[in-house]
Scaffold this active site. Structure first.
Site, PDB file in Angstrom:
ATOM      1  N   GLU A  20       8.947   1.068  11.394  1.00 18.85           N
ATOM      2  CA  GLU A  20       9.992   2.081  11.198  1.00 18.85           C
ATOM      3  C   GLU A  20       9.305   3.430  11.320  1.00 18.85           C
ATOM      4  O   GLU A  20       8.567   3.833  10.425  1.00 18.85           O
ATOM      5  CB  GLU A  20      10.629   1.945   9.806  1.00 18.85           C
ATOM      6  CG  GLU A  20      11.218   0.582   9.513  1.00 18.85           C
ATOM      7  CD  GLU A  20      12.536   0.317  10.207  1.00 18.85           C
ATOM      8  OE1 GLU A  20      12.973   1.153  11.028  1.00 18.85           O
ATOM      9  OE2 GLU A  20      13.123  -0.735   9.940  1.00 18.85           O
ATOM     10  N   GLU A  53       9.680  15.691  16.228  1.00 19.01           N
ATOM     11  CA  GLU A  53      10.087  15.543  14.834  1.00 19.01           C
ATOM     12  C   GLU A  53       9.323  16.551  13.977  1.00 19.01           C
ATOM     13  O   GLU A  53       8.098  16.566  13.970  1.00 19.01           O
ATOM     14  CB  GLU A  53       9.774  14.126  14.348  1.00 19.01           C
ATOM     15  CG  GLU A  53      10.237  13.899  12.941  1.00 19.01           C
ATOM     16  CD  GLU A  53       9.885  12.505  12.427  1.00 19.01           C
ATOM     17  OE1 GLU A  53       8.716  12.104  12.560  1.00 19.01           O
ATOM     18  OE2 GLU A  53      10.787  11.842  11.907  1.00 19.01           O
ATOM     19  N   LYS A  84       0.886  -1.180   0.000  1.00 21.55           N
ATOM     20  CA  LYS A  84       0.000   0.000   0.000  1.00 21.55           C
ATOM     21  C   LYS A  84       0.914   1.218   0.000  1.00 21.55           C
ATOM     22  O   LYS A  84       1.418   1.632   1.046  1.00 21.55           O
ATOM     23  CB  LYS A  84      -0.872  -0.019   1.255  1.00 21.55           C
ATOM     24  CG  LYS A  84      -2.253   0.614   1.092  1.00 21.55           C
ATOM     25  CD  LYS A  84      -2.242   2.069   0.677  1.00 21.55           C
ATOM     26  CE  LYS A  84      -2.032   3.017   1.842  1.00 21.55           C
ATOM     27  NZ  LYS A  84      -1.861   4.420   1.431  1.00 21.55           N
ATOM     28  N   CYS A 137      13.301  10.268   7.753  1.00 24.49           N
ATOM     29  CA  CYS A 137      13.158   9.836   9.139  1.00 24.49           C
ATOM     30  C   CYS A 137      14.490   9.949   9.868  1.00 24.49           C
ATOM     31  O   CYS A 137      14.533  10.182  11.071  1.00 24.49           O
ATOM     32  CB  CYS A 137      12.636   8.413   9.188  1.00 24.49           C
ATOM     33  SG  CYS A 137      13.612   7.305   8.182  1.00 24.49           S
TER      34      CYS A 137
END
Ligand code: NAD
Length: 477
Positions: A246, A379, A171, A280
């Site tokens: 992750e 973040e 996906k 990331c």
């Protein structure tokens, strides 16, 4: 108008719904993808199961590997076309997109070559017994990936699963499905049988949630935000399937007073502006020993002020951010830091002729950032670097470990003992010493600690994640 790829066939969504594909460079819709949902996920899982039970599951590892290597070659043969697709879909500079496609090819080359080198074991046991440990595929594996490195993410998660003999359902992110769809055509032409890779396009809360919760899958690999990672893990728990997560990061660059300044500065700047900070593993915290804080950060500021932002064709240091929501999020962090009185030490420049309708944000270096500020802990996922001073080694380690995340870290010092001590004390899945590696490094096991997730991708370790063992105990007298 694109179609999804299920069981080797190209399909629209059953109900005909679509999602517009918008270019981050100018905000214009230039294509549509199907808005798949539970129905299409059912079809994709069934097709994968059939392939895994059928010819694909029975194929010798050497043959599987050969197909994957051929796919890698075919990706390289189509590198420029795939890079153009990726650049338009994500807004990233064309050179970055070309590199991403090279990495996609590399994943298939690496895992294709590894497919027939993963062995079982024999285990000494009681007299008269022979014990063998077989390594087997999990079955049908589900892969949900984000929009920042669509092609790389596909390679990273799908290639090892295929190498171990699983059949997959992917996906892609709703913002960036185009390179995956073109990849499916290329992989099929290179010999990937029908049903082995199925791609369901659609929204996360529809297609993604349906896939994560599907009782027919045996494993989930998820890369994306912490919020969605939690939902995916809950869905996995309900079906008792393993998942690799992750998630995000707030990776520190730890710079001691004996740093090699010339080497460190360009790498540090690149580690946060690469992909407009939407990495990331972006090095988003610059921790600098107090004795050199002003001089070192001034050097970083000098380099940071040279950063240029533009369209893919301008091929500058970075492009726009992904979508209006991401633009608003990054801008909010910048505005709030300014409003809190945190000093802006440097800003990059958005090209004057970049379309005004694009999602551009000025890369910004802040410092010194208070340790309790949002910028120091959360973040941003944008080109925003927070500089902070530390006093000594112990303080550096405490500061580096002082967020919820633990994905990557870098240590910069010419003192070999300190390099080792700090690298060992920092909680992260990867630690770079006098270098930095956001992305890339197909060979290097990668993944998080703490809220950055769990499980490992990349390298040979990934093959263990996407396989299981069976212990055979034979009494032969
Ligand atoms: P996101 O979590 O919103 O989306 C990721 C994927 O999950 C997309 O395909 C999306 O459609 C899908 N999704 C959304 N809602 C879902 C649901 N309810 N159920 C199942 N699937 C769903 O993340 P994003 O905004 O695309 O990416 C940004 C985040 O990803 C950042 O936090 C970043 O740090 C993280 N990220 C981590 C890594 C890593 O390797 N650790 C790599 C890239 C990005």
């Amino acid at each position: 108008m694109k179609q999804m790829f299920i069981g080797g066939r190209w399909l629209a969504a059953q109900d005909g719904r679509t999602i517009a594909v918008v270019s981050p460079s100018d905000g214009e819709a230039f294509d549509h993808i199907p808005r798949g949902g539970a129905h299409e996920v059912d079809q994709a899982v069934a097709a994968a199961r059939e392939a895994q039970h059928g010819a694909w599951g029975r194929l010798p590892a050497t043959e599987r590997g050969r197909i994957l290597v051929k796919i890698g070659e075919a990706v390289l043969a189509n590198q420029e076309e795939l890079a153009q697709i990726e650049a338009r879909d994500t807004g990233k500079p064309i050179t970055t997109a070309r590199n991403d496609i090279k990495v996609l090819a590399r994943y298939f080359e690496f895992y294709g070559s590894a497919a027939d080198k993963v062995h079982g074991e024999t285990i000494p046991f009681l007299a008269g017994h022979q014990v063998s440990l077989l390594r087997e595929p999990l079955g049908v594996t589900a892969h949900i990936i984000p929009w920042n490195y669509p092609a790389q993410m596909l390679g990273r998660t799908v290639a090892p699963a295929l190498a171990m003999g699983n059949a997959t359902v992917l996906k892609p992110a709703e913002d960036t499905s185009l390179s995956a769809l073109r990849f499916a055509e290329i992989a099929t032409a290179a010999g990937l049988p029908a049903g082995v890779l199925n791609i369901v396009t659609g929204l996360g809360e529809e297609a993604g949630a349906a896939l994560a919760a599907h009782p027919g899958i045996d494993f989930i690999s998820f890369t994306g935000s912490n919020e969605v990672g939690t939902l995916v893990q809950q869905a996995a728990a309900k079906n008792a399937v393993k998942c690799v997560l992750e998630l995000g990061g707030k990776s520190p660059q730890i710079v001691f007073e004996d740093v090699d300044v010339e080497r460190a500065v360009p790498i540090i700047v690149r580690a946060i502006v690469q992909n407009a900070g939407q990495t990331c593993t972006a090095g988003s915290r610059l921790l600098v020993q107090r004795s050199i804080f002003d001089t070192f950060v001034a050097r970083v500021a000098q380099a940071f002020a040279q950063v240029r932002v533009g369209t893919p064709a301008m091929d500058f240091d970075c492009g726009p951010v992904m979508n209006p929501a991401q633009l608003a999020r990054v801008q909010r962090y910048i505005d709030q830091a300014r409003a809190a009185g945190i000093a802006v030490l440097a800003e990059g420049k958005v090209a004057a002729d970049a379309p005004k309708t694009g999602f551009y944000v000025k890369p910004t270096l802040f410092g010194p950032v208070p340790r309790d500020a949002a910028l120091a802990r959360e973040e941003v996922f944008g080109p925003v670097l927070a500089a902070m001073p530390f006093d000594d080694e112990a303080d550096a380690i405490a500061l580096a470990n002082g967020t919820d995340y633990g994905l990557l870290a870098a240590v910069w010092t010419e003192n070999a003992g300190r390099l080792q001590r700090v690298a060992k004390a920092v909680r992260a899945g990867q630690v770079f010493m006098n270098c930095y590696g956001a992305g890339g490094g197909v060979e290097l096991p990668f993944g998080g600690t703490k809220r950055s997730g769990h499980g490992r991708e990349k390298g040979l370790l990934a093959l263990e994640e996407v396989s299981t063992t069976k212990t055979l105990v034979h009494f032969h007298g």
